[in-house]
Structure formats: C-alpha cells, structure tokens
Design an enzyme around this catalytic site. Structure first.
Site, PDB file in Angstrom:
ATOM      1  N   ASN A   9       0.838  -1.209   0.000  1.00 34.22           N
ATOM      2  CA  ASN A   9       0.000   0.000   0.000  1.00 34.22           C
ATOM      3  C   ASN A   9       0.868   1.252   0.000  1.00 34.22           C
ATOM      4  OD1 ASN A   9      -3.051  -0.402   0.124  1.00 34.22           O
ATOM      5  ND2 ASN A   9      -2.290  -1.993   1.513  1.00 34.22           N
ATOM      6  N   MET A  87       0.894  -2.436  12.126  1.00 33.45           N
ATOM      7  CA  MET A  87       0.186  -3.484  12.877  1.00 33.45           C
ATOM      8  C   MET A  87       0.360  -3.383  14.394  1.00 33.45           C
ATOM      9  SD  MET A  87      -1.309  -4.760  10.335  1.00 33.45           S
ATOM     10  CE  MET A  87      -2.081  -6.323  10.707  1.00 33.45           C
ATOM     11  N   ARG A  88       0.426  -2.158  14.921  1.00 33.92           N
ATOM     12  CA  ARG A  88       0.457  -1.980  16.379  1.00 33.92           C
ATOM     13  C   ARG A  88      -0.772  -1.210  16.818  1.00 33.92           C
ATOM     14  NH1 ARG A  88       3.389  -5.119  19.036  1.00 33.92           N
ATOM     15  NH2 ARG A  88       3.358  -3.686  20.785  1.00 33.92           N
ATOM     16  N   LEU A  90      -2.553   1.591  18.887  1.00 35.58           N
ATOM     17  CA  LEU A  90      -2.068   2.918  19.292  1.00 35.58           C
ATOM     18  C   LEU A  90      -2.779   3.371  20.568  1.00 35.58           C
ATOM     19  CD1 LEU A  90      -2.145   4.393  15.698  1.00 35.58           C
ATOM     20  CD2 LEU A  90      -0.083   3.940  17.037  1.00 35.58           C
ATOM     21  N   ASN A 104      -6.339   5.171   8.131  1.00 36.71           N
ATOM     22  CA  ASN A 104      -5.883   3.785   8.094  1.00 36.71           C
ATOM     23  C   ASN A 104      -6.587   3.062   6.947  1.00 36.71           C
ATOM     24  OD1 ASN A 104      -4.775   1.249   9.092  1.00 36.71           O
ATOM     25  ND2 ASN A 104      -6.821   0.785   9.909  1.00 36.71           N
ATOM     26  N   HIS A 106      -8.014  -0.723   6.007  1.00 32.42           N
ATOM     27  CA  HIS A 106      -8.332  -2.007   6.626  1.00 32.42           C
ATOM     28  C   HIS A 106      -8.908  -2.929   5.554  1.00 32.42           C
ATOM     29  CE1 HIS A 106      -9.442  -4.858   9.701  1.00 32.42           C
ATOM     30  NE2 HIS A 106     -10.643  -4.938   9.163  1.00 32.42           N
ATOM     31  N   ASP A 142      -9.871  -0.377  14.265  1.00 32.04           N
ATOM     32  CA  ASP A 142     -10.600  -0.465  12.995  1.00 32.04           C
ATOM     33  C   ASP A 142     -12.003   0.122  13.074  1.00 32.04           C
ATOM     34  OD1 ASP A 142      -8.359  -1.722  11.902  1.00 32.04           O
ATOM     35  OD2 ASP A 142      -9.037  -3.672  12.607  1.00 32.04           O
ATOM     36  N   ALA A 170      -7.604  -3.998  -4.973  1.00 33.45           N
ATOM     37  CA  ALA A 170      -8.553  -2.891  -4.748  1.00 33.45           C
ATOM     38  C   ALA A 170      -7.977  -1.876  -3.758  1.00 33.45           C
ATOM     39  CB  ALA A 170      -9.882  -3.445  -4.241  1.00 33.45           C
TER      40      ALA A 170
HETATM   41  C1  GAR Z   1      -3.054  -4.583   3.994  1.00 34.61           C
HETATM   42  O1  GAR Z   1      -3.932  -5.564   3.491  1.00 34.61           O
HETATM   43  C2  GAR Z   1      -3.761  -3.664   4.952  1.00 34.61           C
HETATM   44  O2  GAR Z   1      -5.096  -3.414   4.598  1.00 34.61           O
HETATM   45  C3  GAR Z   1      -3.679  -4.462   6.229  1.00 34.61           C
HETATM   46  O3  GAR Z   1      -2.400  -5.012   6.230  1.00 34.61           O
HETATM   47  C4  GAR Z   1      -1.990  -5.222   4.883  1.00 34.61           C
HETATM   48  C5  GAR Z   1      -0.644  -4.569   4.681  1.00 34.61           C
HETATM   49  O4  GAR Z   1      -0.096  -4.892   3.450  1.00 34.61           O
HETATM   50  N1  GAR Z   1      -3.931  -3.661   7.383  1.00 34.61           N
HETATM   51  C6  GAR Z   1      -4.564  -4.084   8.471  1.00 34.61           C
HETATM   52  O5  GAR Z   1      -4.951  -5.225   8.612  1.00 34.61           O
HETATM   53  C7  GAR Z   1      -4.763  -3.035   9.558  1.00 34.61           C
HETATM   54  N2  GAR Z   1      -5.802  -3.445  10.459  1.00 34.61           N
HETATM   55  P1  GAR Z   1       1.020  -3.979   2.805  1.00 34.61           P
HETATM   56  O6  GAR Z   1       2.124  -3.859   3.863  1.00 34.61           O
HETATM   57  O7  GAR Z   1       1.483  -4.715   1.599  1.00 34.61           O
HETATM   58  O8  GAR Z   1       0.426  -2.647   2.483  1.00 34.61           O
END
Ligand code: GAR
Length: 213
Positions: A9, A87-88, A90, A104, A106, A142, A170
């Site tokens: 992302n 992924m922490r 806050l 964020n 999700h 989330d 997406a």
């Molecule tokens: C992504 O799918 C994002 O939506 C998710 O982690 C992945 C990171 O992938 N985020 C969460 O689950 C947050 N609650 P990336 O490092 O390739 O962007």
C-alpha cells in the site's frame, strides 16, 4: 506513513504521491516502521524518501513507544499520518493528538470484520462482497469515520489467498483515491461521519473506485 511490513500500500501511495509526481497534493516526509526488516523501508529508500525505524520492543510501555513515534513524526514536519499496514495498537493519547489527521486502510468492508484474519472470516461468514475501507483512526481498533470503500465479489472457489489478492488490488486503488480526497480538502468529519465535497462527484466512485466488478 507508518508501516510494519511488505509495504504494497505504501508503494501505491509512493506511485501516486512520491517525489517523482509533479504537483502532488501530498508530500511524503517520512516513512516510519516499527520493524527494521519491513520490506516497505526498501521501497521508501528506493523512492528517495526519509525513513526511520522505532522498534516497539525497545520500549517498556505503549505510551513510551507512541511518544517516541510522535516525536519522530513531528520532527519530520508531518501534518498528517497515514497507516499503511501498521500493525500496532495505538494509545488513546496518540490517537487523540492526531484526531482527524490520521487515516488507516483495513482489508474489509467496515464495520464488518474489524481486527485480524478478515479474509478467512469473510469466507466463513459466506458474504458475497468483501473489500477494503479507508477511515479516520479512533481509539477502538478499525473503527472511525469512513472516507471510502472498495468492494470486490467473493467468487465460488475462492480461498483466503485468492480473496486476499483481489482485495489487495482494490486497496492499491482505494488508498491513493481516499488520501487524495483528504489532501485536496474535500473531506469533512461531522458527528463521526464523513461528507465529501467535490464537484461532479459520482457516488459510484465512492462505492467502488476500483471500477466495475
Ligand atoms: C493490507 O492488506 C492492509 O489493509 C492491512 O495489512 C496489509 C498490509 O499490506 N492492514 C490491516 O490489517 C490493519 N488493520 P502492505 O504492507 O502490503 O500494504
């Protein structure tokens, strides 16, 4: 931009708003990771962006970790925070100090499936559509005013991997779309709901910026 891992992302955001993009409404001043081995750091360095690592394991409390991040973010001159696979959890203090200035992504159509393992849970629930959400961050995980969502179909024969790949594709369109709306000042939060002010704004673009399914 805050990351913890792969950074796909982040890459989509770099492609949309990185130093190579003339007239970008977003300037990425820092890519901060809580893990030194996050692949996203390499993507950031390749794009010539400033990077930093603050390892959460070197702090005894969440508050100390968040304060260290906050100092780094402010020192870089950031006015806005985008979590991209960070992924922490806050602390309330950190979240409150970036209220309406932190978003964020999700991998689910919130408020369905907050938390982890969203693709597995979507398959278990038998939903016909799944997707991703970009939202302002609130203290609860989330949850927060929704800026934009992208829906993808759940197809017969899907497993966690095929569904995750469809959602991720997406996500890569959704995140730049949503951040651009915010950066261009088109997003307002009122009573915990987002309104979008944009000339000729097609509601279908909000429902599915990823294009027809
Ligand atoms: C992504 O799918 C994002 O939506 C998710 O982690 C992945 C990171 O992938 N985020 C969460 O689950 C947050 N609650 P990336 O490092 O390739 O962007």
């Amino acid at each position: 931009m805050l990351i913890s891992g792969r950074g796909s992302n982040l890459q989509a955001l770099i492609d949309a708003f990185g130093p190579q993009v003339p007239g970008s409404p977003v300037r990425i001043v820092l890519v901060l990771s809580n893990r030194a081995d996050a692949r996203g750091l390499e993507r950031a360095a390749r794009a010539g962006l400033r990077t930093a690592v603050i390892d959460h394991k070197s702090f005894s409390t969440r508050d100390d970790f968040d304060s260290a991040m906050d100092r780094e973010i402010r020192a870089a001159g950031a006015e806005f925070v985008a979590l991209a696979g960070f992924m922490r959890l806050l602390t309330a203090r950190f979240v409150t100090s970036w209220q309406d200035r932190m978003i964020n992504i999700h991998p689910a159509l919130l408020p369905a499936f907050p938390g982890l393992d969203t693709h597995k849970r979507a398959l278990q629930a038998g939903v016909r559509f799944h997707g991703a959400t970009v939202h302002f961050v609130r203290h609860e995980t989330d949850i927060g005013p929704i800026i934009a969502q992208a829906a993808v179909p759940v197809l017969p024969g899907d497993d966690e991997q095929t569904l995750a790949a469809r959602v991720l594709e997406a996500e890569h369109r959704l995140y730049p779309f949503a951040l651009r709306l915010v950066a261009e000042g088109k997003v307002r939060v009122e009573e915990e709901r987002v309104t979008i002010a944009a000339a000729n704004f097609a509601s279908s673009a909000v429902l599915n910026p990823a294009g027809p399914v």
